[in-house]
Design a protein around this motif. Sequence first.
Motif, mmCIF file in Angstrom:
data_model
loop_
_atom_site.group_PDB
_atom_site.id
_atom_site.type_symbol
_atom_site.label_atom_id
_atom_site.label_comp_id
_atom_site.label_asym_id
_atom_site.label_seq_id
_atom_site.Cartn_x
_atom_site.Cartn_y
_atom_site.Cartn_z
ATOM 1 N N ASP A 1 -23.109 -18.068 11.797
ATOM 2 C CA ASP A 1 -22.216 -17.628 12.876
ATOM 3 C C ASP A 1 -22.745 -16.348 13.532
ATOM 4 O OD1 ASP A 1 -21.799 -15.905 10.766
ATOM 5 O OD2 ASP A 1 -19.616 -15.931 10.885
ATOM 6 N N ASP A 2 -24.028 -16.058 13.330
ATOM 7 C CA ASP A 2 -24.564 -14.779 13.767
ATOM 8 C C ASP A 2 -25.528 -14.969 14.932
ATOM 9 O OD1 ASP A 2 -23.364 -13.450 11.412
ATOM 10 O OD2 ASP A 2 -24.830 -14.687 10.338
ATOM 11 N N ASN A 3 -25.304 -14.222 16.016
ATOM 12 C CA ASN A 3 -26.269 -14.225 17.118
ATOM 13 C C ASN A 3 -27.499 -13.402 16.768
ATOM 14 O OD1 ASN A 3 -24.851 -15.840 18.981
ATOM 15 N ND2 ASN A 3 -23.521 -14.117 19.474
ATOM 16 N N THR A 4 -27.312 -12.358 15.945
ATOM 17 C CA THR A 4 -28.420 -11.508 15.508
ATOM 18 C C THR A 4 -28.445 -11.520 13.988
ATOM 19 O OG1 THR A 4 -28.200 -10.111 17.460
ATOM 20 C CG2 THR A 4 -29.422 -9.199 15.578
ATOM 21 N N ILE A 5 -29.490 -12.090 13.418
ATOM 22 C CA ILE A 5 -29.584 -12.219 11.968
ATOM 23 C C ILE A 5 -30.335 -11.023 11.404
ATOM 24 C CG2 ILE A 5 -30.531 -13.623 10.090
ATOM 25 C CD1 ILE A 5 -30.015 -16.064 11.892
ATOM 26 N N ILE A 6 -29.751 -10.407 10.382
ATOM 27 C CA ILE A 6 -30.352 -9.259 9.706
ATOM 28 C C ILE A 6 -30.630 -9.644 8.254
ATOM 29 C CG2 ILE A 6 -29.218 -7.600 11.232
ATOM 30 C CD1 ILE A 6 -27.281 -7.054 8.821
ATOM 31 N N PRO A 7 -31.476 -8.874 7.559
ATOM 32 C CA PRO A 7 -31.683 -9.150 6.134
ATOM 33 C C PRO A 7 -30.437 -8.813 5.312
ATOM 34 C CG PRO A 7 -33.425 -7.745 7.031
ATOM 35 C CD PRO A 7 -32.340 -7.809 8.058
ATOM 36 N N ALA A 8 -30.388 -9.318 4.093
ATOM 37 C CA ALA A 8 -29.303 -8.956 3.178
ATOM 38 C C ALA A 8 -29.270 -7.445 3.013
ATOM 39 C CB ALA A 8 -29.504 -9.643 1.831
ATOM 40 N N THR A 9 -28.076 -6.849 3.110
ATOM 41 C CA THR A 9 -27.933 -5.395 3.065
ATOM 42 C C THR A 9 -26.523 -5.045 2.629
ATOM 43 O OG1 THR A 9 -28.141 -3.352 4.346
ATOM 44 C CG2 THR A 9 -27.263 -5.265 5.510
ATOM 45 N N SER A 10 -26.355 -3.817 2.139
ATOM 46 C CA SER A 10 -25.011 -3.352 1.792
ATOM 47 C C SER A 10 -24.227 -2.950 3.031
ATOM 48 C CB SER A 10 -25.097 -2.162 0.838
ATOM 49 O OG SER A 10 -25.830 -1.108 1.431
ATOM 50 N N GLY A 11 -24.920 -2.552 4.116
ATOM 51 C CA GLY A 11 -24.175 -2.062 5.264
ATOM 52 C C GLY A 11 -24.980 -2.052 6.546
ATOM 53 N N LEU A 12 -24.266 -2.168 7.659
ATOM 54 C CA LEU A 12 -24.841 -2.218 8.999
ATOM 55 C C LEU A 12 -24.121 -1.213 9.874
ATOM 56 C CD1 LEU A 12 -26.465 -3.876 11.311
ATOM 57 C CD2 LEU A 12 -24.284 -5.033 11.631
ATOM 58 N N ALA A 13 -24.879 -0.480 10.696
ATOM 59 C CA ALA A 13 -24.313 0.409 11.718
ATOM 60 C C ALA A 13 -24.585 -0.198 13.085
ATOM 61 C CB ALA A 13 -24.948 1.797 11.620
ATOM 62 N N MET A 14 -23.581 -0.188 13.954
ATOM 63 C CA MET A 14 -23.764 -0.708 15.309
ATOM 64 C C MET A 14 -22.976 0.167 16.273
ATOM 65 S SD MET A 14 -21.550 -4.200 14.735
ATOM 66 C CE MET A 14 -21.462 -4.745 16.434
ATOM 67 N N ARG A 15 -23.537 0.354 17.470
ATOM 68 C CA ARG A 15 -22.810 1.151 18.456
ATOM 69 C C ARG A 15 -23.107 0.677 19.870
ATOM 70 N NH1 ARG A 15 -23.709 7.119 19.249
ATOM 71 N NH2 ARG A 15 -24.276 6.678 21.385
ATOM 72 N N LYS A 16 -22.140 0.963 20.734
ATOM 73 C CA LYS A 16 -22.216 0.496 22.119
ATOM 74 C C LYS A 16 -21.544 1.525 23.012
ATOM 75 C CE LYS A 16 -21.026 -3.405 25.072
ATOM 76 N NZ LYS A 16 -22.413 -3.491 25.561
ATOM 77 N N ILE A 17 -22.188 1.813 24.142
ATOM 78 C CA ILE A 17 -21.589 2.684 25.157
ATOM 79 C C ILE A 17 -20.894 1.794 26.181
ATOM 80 C CG2 ILE A 17 -22.127 4.322 27.001
ATOM 81 C CD1 ILE A 17 -24.496 5.237 25.143
ATOM 82 N N PHE A 18 -19.676 2.172 26.558
ATOM 83 C CA PHE A 18 -18.932 1.370 27.540
ATOM 84 C C PHE A 18 -18.193 2.300 28.488
ATOM 85 C CE2 PHE A 18 -16.073 2.050 24.029
ATOM 86 C CZ PHE A 18 -14.820 2.212 24.591
ATOM 87 N N HIS A 19 -17.790 1.757 29.633
ATOM 88 C CA HIS A 19 -17.219 2.556 30.711
ATOM 89 C C HIS A 19 -15.806 2.070 31.019
ATOM 90 C CE1 HIS A 19 -16.806 4.194 34.841
ATOM 91 N NE2 HIS A 19 -17.585 5.149 34.370
ATOM 92 N N ILE A 20 -14.897 3.012 31.195
ATOM 93 C CA ILE A 20 -13.535 2.703 31.662
ATOM 94 C C ILE A 20 -13.326 3.447 32.973
ATOM 95 C CG2 ILE A 20 -11.069 2.941 31.214
ATOM 96 C CD1 ILE A 20 -11.651 2.671 28.251
ATOM 97 N N GLU A 21 -13.100 2.700 34.031
ATOM 98 C CA GLU A 21 -12.967 3.290 35.364
ATOM 99 C C GLU A 21 -11.778 4.239 35.423
ATOM 100 O OE1 GLU A 21 -14.706 4.023 38.743
ATOM 101 O OE2 GLU A 21 -15.398 2.295 37.590
ATOM 102 N N SER A 22 -10.623 3.761 34.973
ATOM 103 C CA SER A 22 -9.397 4.558 35.022
ATOM 104 C C SER A 22 -8.543 4.189 33.819
ATOM 105 C CB SER A 22 -8.630 4.273 36.312
ATOM 106 O OG SER A 22 -7.322 4.812 36.227
ATOM 107 N N THR A 23 -7.937 5.190 33.193
ATOM 108 C CA THR A 23 -7.034 4.909 32.074
ATOM 109 C C THR A 23 -5.575 4.904 32.517
ATOM 110 O OG1 THR A 23 -7.053 7.265 31.536
ATOM 111 C CG2 THR A 23 -8.582 5.857 30.318
ATOM 112 N N SER A 24 -5.307 5.211 33.790
ATOM 113 C CA SER A 24 -3.915 5.423 34.219
ATOM 114 C C SER A 24 -3.078 4.154 34.161
ATOM 115 C CB SER A 24 -3.886 6.001 35.634
ATOM 116 O OG SER A 24 -4.523 5.117 36.524
ATOM 117 N N ASN A 25 -3.688 2.978 34.361
ATOM 118 C CA ASN A 25 -2.890 1.746 34.357
ATOM 119 C C ASN A 25 -3.091 0.923 33.081
ATOM 120 O OD1 ASN A 25 -5.515 1.182 34.991
ATOM 121 N ND2 ASN A 25 -5.045 -0.372 36.545
#
Length: 176
Positions: A53-77
Amino acid sequence: GSGTVWSTIIDEGSLWKYAFHGGEYVIPVNWRDNDATLNWPESESGFGYGDNDDNTIIPATSGLAMRKIFHIESTSNISSIKLHVDYDDGFIAYVNGIEIARDNILGDFPSLNILATANHEAAIYQDGLPTEFIIENWQEIFNEGWNVIAIQAHNRSETSSDLTIIPFLSLEYEGV
């Protein structure tokens, strides 16, 4: 009209930078923060191995770190924000360095060699639904403009047969 509209701004297949415990990339202490500079590779979620079920396959590991930058135009609504996570076995999610959700992992900012406290089987590949987490105090966490979401996924054991992490971030907008 009235009512609300949901918009999923981070979906399965979204691009994330990632690194895993025992891999070649350094995982700096500040990797969860906006100002971290990372030379990590970028690939599509979900991440993991063992369940087909994985688009990106990694080796067997105890843990994975992942991060993504995203933009929100306005928080008012925005009226609410939800994080959905499909995971095996535990995770913690942060936005702008502040924890927004977790399951099956103990400690503040634990390192990736810490193991999950219980088994949790991923759901989507079995035609199930990811787990929903409502972000209570999002107004104090999310910025208008650029934000960073960081997620650490943890396995129940280092020799576990599978690992899955597929995050979804959705904003609810007030109807116009």
